[in-house]
Design a protein around this motif. Structure first.
Motif, PDB file in Angstrom:
ATOM      1  N   PRO A   1       0.605  -1.279   0.025  1.00  0.00           N
ATOM      2  CA  PRO A   1       0.148  -0.220   0.174  1.00  0.00           C
ATOM      3  C   PRO A   1       0.853   1.303  -0.013  1.00  0.00           C
ATOM      4  CG  PRO A   1      -0.967  -1.522   1.609  1.00  0.00           C
ATOM      5  CD  PRO A   1       0.285  -2.069   0.794  1.00  0.00           C
ATOM      6  N   GLN A   2       1.859   1.111   0.743  1.00  0.00           N
ATOM      7  CA  GLN A   2       2.746   2.613   0.670  1.00  0.00           C
ATOM      8  C   GLN A   2       3.804   2.465  -0.265  1.00  0.00           C
ATOM      9  OE1 GLN A   2       3.807   2.065   4.824  1.00  0.00           O
ATOM     10  NE2 GLN A   2       2.314   3.828   5.325  1.00  0.00           N
ATOM     11  N   LEU A   3       3.837   1.368  -1.154  1.00  0.00           N
ATOM     12  CA  LEU A   3       4.803   1.399  -2.262  1.00  0.00           C
ATOM     13  C   LEU A   3       6.336   1.275  -1.600  1.00  0.00           C
ATOM     14  CD1 LEU A   3       3.126   3.615  -5.067  1.00  0.00           C
ATOM     15  CD2 LEU A   3       3.220   1.181  -4.862  1.00  0.00           C
ATOM     16  N   ARG A   4       6.514   0.832  -0.642  1.00  0.00           N
ATOM     17  CA  ARG A   4       7.866   0.770   0.129  1.00  0.00           C
ATOM     18  C   ARG A   4       9.020   0.048  -0.726  1.00  0.00           C
ATOM     19  NH1 ARG A   4       9.242   1.893   4.950  1.00  0.00           N
ATOM     20  NH2 ARG A   4      10.410   0.095   5.479  1.00  0.00           N
ATOM     21  N   SER A   5       8.572  -0.844  -1.548  1.00  0.00           N
ATOM     22  CA  SER A   5       9.502  -1.525  -2.604  1.00  0.00           C
ATOM     23  C   SER A   5      10.179  -0.727  -3.437  1.00  0.00           C
ATOM     24  CB  SER A   5       8.532  -2.494  -3.331  1.00  0.00           C
ATOM     25  OG  SER A   5       7.984  -3.508  -2.491  1.00  0.00           O
ATOM     26  N   PHE A   6       9.680   0.566  -3.819  1.00  0.00           N
ATOM     27  CA  PHE A   6      10.179   1.246  -4.871  1.00  0.00           C
ATOM     28  C   PHE A   6      11.132   2.499  -4.180  1.00  0.00           C
ATOM     29  CE2 PHE A   6       6.675  -0.816  -6.395  1.00  0.00           C
ATOM     30  CZ  PHE A   6       7.245  -1.623  -7.366  1.00  0.00           C
ATOM     31  N   VAL A   7      11.245   2.409  -2.845  1.00  0.00           N
ATOM     32  CA  VAL A   7      11.929   3.527  -2.165  1.00  0.00           C
ATOM     33  C   VAL A   7      13.539   3.087  -2.357  1.00  0.00           C
ATOM     34  CG1 VAL A   7      12.771   4.406  -0.109  1.00  0.00           C
ATOM     35  CG2 VAL A   7      10.273   4.036  -0.489  1.00  0.00           C
ATOM     36  N   ASN A   8      14.384   4.190  -2.992  1.00  0.00           N
ATOM     37  CA  ASN A   8      15.792   3.727  -3.046  1.00  0.00           C
ATOM     38  C   ASN A   8      16.409   4.791  -2.287  1.00  0.00           C
ATOM     39  OD1 ASN A   8      15.218   5.867  -5.119  1.00  0.00           O
ATOM     40  ND2 ASN A   8      17.155   5.045  -6.050  1.00  0.00           N
ATOM     41  N   ILE A   9      17.512   4.446  -1.698  1.00  0.00           N
ATOM     42  CA  ILE A   9      18.345   5.245  -0.812  1.00  0.00           C
ATOM     43  C   ILE A   9      19.676   5.758  -1.494  1.00  0.00           C
ATOM     44  CG2 ILE A   9      19.479   5.033   1.562  1.00  0.00           C
ATOM     45  CD1 ILE A   9      16.543   4.556   1.630  1.00  0.00           C
ATOM     46  N   ASN A  10      19.952   7.178  -1.472  1.00  0.00           N
ATOM     47  CA  ASN A  10      20.846   7.491  -2.313  1.00  0.00           C
ATOM     48  C   ASN A  10      21.752   8.434  -1.410  1.00  0.00           C
ATOM     49  OD1 ASN A  10      20.725   6.451  -5.002  1.00  0.00           O
ATOM     50  ND2 ASN A  10      18.744   8.009  -4.987  1.00  0.00           N
ATOM     51  N   THR A  11      21.203   9.013  -0.287  1.00  0.00           N
ATOM     52  CA  THR A  11      22.210  10.148   0.269  1.00  0.00           C
ATOM     53  C   THR A  11      22.121   9.448   1.711  1.00  0.00           C
ATOM     54  OG1 THR A  11      20.374  11.510   0.955  1.00  0.00           O
ATOM     55  CG2 THR A  11      21.444  11.703  -1.093  1.00  0.00           C
ATOM     56  N   PRO A  12      23.070  10.152   2.673  1.00  0.00           N
ATOM     57  CA  PRO A  12      23.192   9.800   4.025  1.00  0.00           C
ATOM     58  C   PRO A  12      21.895  10.610   4.820  1.00  0.00           C
ATOM     59  CG  PRO A  12      25.274  10.683   3.260  1.00  0.00           C
ATOM     60  CD  PRO A  12      24.601  10.851   2.199  1.00  0.00           C
ATOM     61  N   GLU A  13      21.328  11.341   4.038  1.00  0.00           N
ATOM     62  CA  GLU A  13      20.048  12.227   4.736  1.00  0.00           C
ATOM     63  C   GLU A  13      18.804  11.207   4.371  1.00  0.00           C
ATOM     64  OE1 GLU A  13      23.093  15.049   3.966  1.00  0.00           O
ATOM     65  OE2 GLU A  13      22.208  13.708   2.512  1.00  0.00           O
ATOM     66  N   GLU A  14      18.771  10.674   3.288  1.00  0.00           N
ATOM     67  CA  GLU A  14      17.789   9.582   3.198  1.00  0.00           C
ATOM     68  C   GLU A  14      17.758   8.518   3.937  1.00  0.00           C
ATOM     69  OE1 GLU A  14      17.013  10.792  -1.536  1.00  0.00           O
ATOM     70  OE2 GLU A  14      18.088   8.855  -1.153  1.00  0.00           O
ATOM     71  N   PHE A  15      19.076   8.102   4.320  1.00  0.00           N
ATOM     72  CA  PHE A  15      19.410   6.741   4.836  1.00  0.00           C
ATOM     73  C   PHE A  15      19.061   7.164   6.556  1.00  0.00           C
ATOM     74  CE2 PHE A  15      22.376   3.934   7.425  1.00  0.00           C
ATOM     75  CZ  PHE A  15      21.758   2.770   7.190  1.00  0.00           C
ATOM     76  N   ALA A  16      19.388   8.517   6.748  1.00  0.00           N
ATOM     77  CA  ALA A  16      19.109   8.695   8.284  1.00  0.00           C
ATOM     78  C   ALA A  16      17.699   8.790   8.508  1.00  0.00           C
ATOM     79  CB  ALA A  16      19.953  10.152   8.724  1.00  0.00           C
ATOM     80  N   ASN A  17      16.852   9.214   7.267  1.00  0.00           N
ATOM     81  CA  ASN A  17      15.336   9.319   7.806  1.00  0.00           C
ATOM     82  C   ASN A  17      14.828   8.131   7.797  1.00  0.00           C
ATOM     83  OD1 ASN A  17      15.486  12.221   7.709  1.00  0.00           O
ATOM     84  ND2 ASN A  17      15.209  12.417   5.500  1.00  0.00           N
TER      85      ASN A  17
END
Length: 196
Positions: A178-194
């Motif tokens: 439902p949240q389409l988590r499968s399509f989240v990609n991580i590119n930056t330290p900020e995205e990873f920290a979040n």
């Protein structure tokens, strides 16, 4: 027909500053992204290959049970990773996942693998964009991949211009993720920290 799994890990991770494949999976700090995705694919694929950029990067992936190969030519981009992976498998089709997409849901994998397989690319569509780094590719696409590489293309998206494509629409995807988590990609330290 058999399905292989191909994990694409050959990027330089410049924005992240370290190899994204080796980041710890949020919520399960003992597993890296690559170990988690490999374990998931091993349950549903006849073979799994991890495509690294070169021998130096491949040497970082010394995990038990991970079959690592290298790009036929380094630093060409994900299209070369796809080409190298398809060359290495014996299965007729491959589920391809970029290693910086750690939240691919098993239900989405099951949805993709439950579709009829032929010579078309099977590509999810999210927000109107084809998600070419979480898709099913027939091995028969190799000549088209070679042609794209010779034309100087680096991106799997360029295959959409020359191959037959069957899309999985967003409504089907949301029914199982439902949240389409499968399509989240991580590119930056900020995205990873979040994520934490």
């Amino acid at each position: 027909m058999t399905i292989a799994g191909i994990l694409l890990a050959g990027g330089r991770s410049r924005r992240m500053g370290k190899d994204k494949a080796l980041l710890p999976l949020p919520g399960s700090e003992r597993l890296t992204f690559v170990e988690h995705l490999n374990a998931m694919l091993t349950t549903c694929c006849s073979e799994v290959v991890l495509v690294a950029r070169d021998a130096e990067q491949a040497a970082e992936y010394t995990f038990a049970g991970i079959h690592t190969i290298t790009d036929e030519a380094p630093d060409i981009g994900p299209l070369m990773g796809l080409y190298s992976g398809l060359q290495a498998i014996t299965a007729s089709h491959a589920l391809v996942i970029a290693v910086d997409m750690p939240f691919v849901q098993p239900a989405v994998v099951r949805l993709l693998l439950s579709q009829p397989l032929d010579d078309a690319l099977l590509v999810p569509v999210v927000n109107g964009f084809h998600q070419v780094l979480l898709a099913v590719y027939p091995r028969s696409i190799l000549p088209a991949v070679e042609e794209r590489l010779r034309a100087g293309r680096r991106d799997p998206r360029s295959l959409l211009e020359v191959a037959r494509v069957r899309s999985i629409d967003e409504a089907q995807l949301r029914a199982v993720d439902p949240q389409l988590r499968s399509f989240v990609n991580i590119n930056t330290p900020e995205e990873f920290a979040n994520l934490k």
